[in-house]
Design a protein around this motif. Structure first.
Motif, PDB file in Angstrom:
ATOM      1  N   LYS A  65      42.275  40.750  30.800  1.00 54.26           N
ATOM      2  CA  LYS A  65      42.910  39.438  30.717  1.00 54.26           C
ATOM      3  C   LYS A  65      41.936  38.407  31.282  1.00 54.26           C
ATOM      4  O   LYS A  65      41.608  38.451  32.475  1.00 54.26           O
ATOM      5  N   ASN A 101      38.516  33.604  35.720  1.00 50.28           N
ATOM      6  CA  ASN A 101      38.154  34.865  36.388  1.00 50.28           C
ATOM      7  C   ASN A 101      36.998  35.506  35.629  1.00 50.28           C
ATOM      8  O   ASN A 101      36.560  34.983  34.593  1.00 50.28           O
ATOM      9  N   ALA A 102      36.523  36.616  36.154  1.00 50.21           N
ATOM     10  CA  ALA A 102      35.446  37.366  35.490  1.00 50.21           C
ATOM     11  C   ALA A 102      35.769  38.848  35.620  1.00 50.21           C
ATOM     12  O   ALA A 102      36.242  39.290  36.665  1.00 50.21           O
ATOM     13  N   THR A 103      35.537  39.586  34.544  1.00 52.19           N
ATOM     14  CA  THR A 103      35.820  41.028  34.583  1.00 52.19           C
ATOM     15  C   THR A 103      34.547  41.814  34.270  1.00 52.19           C
ATOM     16  O   THR A 103      33.701  41.348  33.509  1.00 52.19           O
ATOM     17  N   LYS A 144      37.089  34.546  40.640  1.00 50.83           N
ATOM     18  CA  LYS A 144      37.493  35.840  41.187  1.00 50.83           C
ATOM     19  C   LYS A 144      37.106  36.921  40.183  1.00 50.83           C
ATOM     20  O   LYS A 144      37.158  36.711  38.966  1.00 50.83           O
ATOM     21  N   THR A 145      36.717  38.086  40.690  1.00 53.22           N
ATOM     22  CA  THR A 145      36.284  39.156  39.792  1.00 53.22           C
ATOM     23  C   THR A 145      37.265  40.325  39.799  1.00 53.22           C
ATOM     24  O   THR A 145      37.933  40.576  40.800  1.00 53.22           O
ATOM     25  N   SER A 146      37.321  40.991  38.666  1.00 57.04           N
ATOM     26  CA  SER A 146      38.111  42.217  38.528  1.00 57.04           C
ATOM     27  C   SER A 146      37.239  43.294  37.926  1.00 57.04           C
ATOM     28  O   SER A 146      36.600  43.077  36.896  1.00 57.04           O
ATOM     29  N   SER A 147      37.256  44.458  38.552  1.00 60.44           N
ATOM     30  CA  SER A 147      36.610  45.610  37.930  1.00 60.44           C
ATOM     31  C   SER A 147      37.623  46.241  36.987  1.00 60.44           C
ATOM     32  O   SER A 147      38.809  46.284  37.278  1.00 60.44           O
ATOM     33  N   LEU A 148      37.165  46.694  35.834  1.00 55.74           N
ATOM     34  CA  LEU A 148      38.074  47.369  34.901  1.00 55.74           C
ATOM     35  C   LEU A 148      37.887  48.876  34.958  1.00 55.74           C
ATOM     36  O   LEU A 148      38.736  49.638  34.532  1.00 55.74           O
TER      37      LEU A 148
END
Lengths: 136, 388
Positions: B177, B184-186, B335-339
């Motif tokens: 998402k 954000n960044a993934t 904000k970053t999210s690891s997948l």
């Protein structure tokens, strides 16, 4: 001693017309903080952070329920299936309430239900389908 | 310092092999230097656990009486490919259930099979003299099948992009998402723990390399599709999605701890695959490669709102920065999210280390190397004349 609680209130079209917040303030001395409010033809929902003496909170809750308004404590709105969660972190950057954070040592994703504001943004961001909406 | 595959396996069999994970070895090299670390360590184990769409499994149902040459087959209403022999099929991870719904697909069928659940199988056929039956319906399970092996054409990507979104609406992509206006960044790589980051030119990883696959033993079968050696490198590691592996392994030895179906909203179904590869420390150079850390590994930031395959790199960012929880681009903090799951990657590297310490898992010398050079061609719409 005053305490904080977060609730999700679901209104019918009729109960949506009641001045509930005003009553909470005037009659029970509750300090409400409206975190989310939505009204449509089916009624409405309100996410409230309320602060007050334990006694007054109980009375306020009883009042709300007497008006036919459904009420649920928010830390139970969204739950995490611990087995399905793979601790990826997809939820971390999309949660406006910062209810998720990564433990710097283990890199596990920690979910703090107390911070949850019931926006449901994590539900479709979670691909292992670990984040679940509790039905009521 | 030189060490051979045979010497390492001898130590593994005797239970004296020194095995560290790709994360543990970083502090050892920092402390003692790369040469001393190379003397000390025999094998470095790696791990990764993330969405790997190009995955699936070959299944053989056995013959019914009267027999059928399946024309079409469904598993829990998910179509599988049966344009091979009579009762063989390939269930692809991303195939969706018929009807509506992106919440169940081939990956879920595979997860259900590994979990030991019964799966509803339904098939039809034209009927032939040797295979007269035209319809069949039955429940099957992993135990009731003859062969059931995963064959994944593209797994374990060596590095990948970081996704962002400059548009005004939320995007639901295979990179998760992506919130509007660079919200954000993934990213999706185990970075310093990832197999191909630790042997960036595939010196020891090749065809026939024995690996940890989904909780069981598997092998590298071939180079993965879209195997790409053309990206520029930083600190010896390519920046961007580069080499890949085609892997094979028995479904019957796998565990749902390391194979997990995913439903990526707005995109479809995928499968999280757990892969771990042991890297033999043949010499000091191998140790130097295995000491790579998140600070040294960079990924390109790509704007997924650009609807073209030619998406420009906005900037490059290190995995160390990504893992802090936020990165900065264009004077904004994202904000970053690891997948992919770093804790699972760690668990896999640890599990593989345990197998080797207990003498249950030996390393293998590749039967043949993976390509030294390979580029990825785009698909340009062509006429027959242009191609013949």
């Amino acid at each position: 001693m005053s305490i904080h609680r977060k609730y999700l209130l679901a209104f019918t079209p009729e109960s949506a017309k009641l001045p509930v917040i005003a009553v909470l303030v005037q009659k029970f001395g509750i300090i409400p903080n409206i975190m989310q409010a939505r009204v449509n033809e089916k009624g409405g929902r309100l996410v409230l952070d309320i602060e007050g003496e334990k006694d007054s909170l109980e009375k306020a809750k009883a009042y709300i329920q007497e008006q036919g308004i459904e009420m649920k404590e928010l830390d139970k709105h969204v739950s995490r299936d611990e087995w399905r969660c793979i601790h990826c972190g997809a939820c971390v950057s999309i949660c406006p309430a910062e209810a998720f954070h990564v433990d710097p040592a283990t890199y596990e994703v920690l979910f703090n239900a107390e911070k949850c504001i019931a926006c449901e943004a994590c539900i479709n961001a979670c691909s292992p389908k670990a984040m679940k909406l509790e039905l009521w | 310092m030189k060490r051979t595959y045979d010497e390492i396996n001898e130590k593994v069999r005797n239970g004296d092999a020194v095995v560290l994970t790709a994360e543990e070895v970083i502090s050892l090299v920092d402390e003692k230097g790369v040469e001393a670390a190379a003397e000390e360590v025999d094998v470095v184990t790696t791990g990764t656990f993330g969405a790997m769409c190009s995955s699936g499994a070959f299944l053989n149902f056995g013959h019914s009486d009267p027999p059928i040459k399946m024309g079409r087959v469904w598993l829990n209403d998910v179509p599988a490919y049966t344009g091979i022999a009579a009762v063989d099929c390939y269930i692809g991870a991303t195939e969706l259930i018929e009807g509506d719904g992106e919440d169940y697909g081939g990956a879920h069928v595979i997860e259900d099979l590994i979990a030991g659940k019964a799966v509803k199988m339904r098939a039809d056929a034209e009927g032939t003299d040797c295979y007269p039956r035209k319809e069949i319906e039955s429940f099957i399970s992993l135990d009731s099948l003859n062969e059931a092996y995963m064959f994944n054409p593209r797994n374990a990507y060596q590095n990948y992009a970081v996704g962002v979104n400059s548009s005004n609406r939320t995007l639901f992509t295979y990179m998760g998402k992506l919130l509007p206006r660079y919200g954000n960044a993934t990213y999706s790589s185990a970075g310093q723990l990832s197999p191909l980051m630790n042997d960036p030119h595939c010196r020891t990883i090749g065809i026939g390399t024995r690996i940890f696959l989904g909780g069981g033993e598997g092998y590298v079968a071939w180079q993965g599709t879209q195997y790409n050696t053309s990206h520029p490198e930083k600190n010896g590691v390519p920046v961007g999605n580069s080499r890949t592996l085609a892997v094979i392994g028995d479904l019957k030895g796998m565990s749902t701890d390391y194979i997990r179906a995913l439903s990526i909203h707005g995109y479809g179904v995928s499968m999280a695959v757990g892969i771990g590869i042991p890297i033999p420390i043949l010499d000091v150079d191998m140790m130097r490669a295995c000491a790579v850390k998140d600070e040294d590994i960079y990924a390109p930031i790509i704007d997924y709102s650009v609807e073209s395959r030619r998406r420009k790199t906005l900037a490059e960012v290190s995995y160390a920065d990504l893992r802090t929880g936020s990165i900065e681009i264009f004077d904004r903090r994202l904000k970053t999210s690891s997948l992919s799951s770093y804790p699972k990657a760690r668990e896999i590297a640890q599990e593989l280390k345990r197998w080797m310490e207990e003498g249950e898992f030996e390393i293998s010398r590749p039967v043949a190397p993976l390509p030294a050079e390979s580029r990825v061609k785009p698909l340009n719409i062509s006429t027959r004349e242009e191609l013949e």
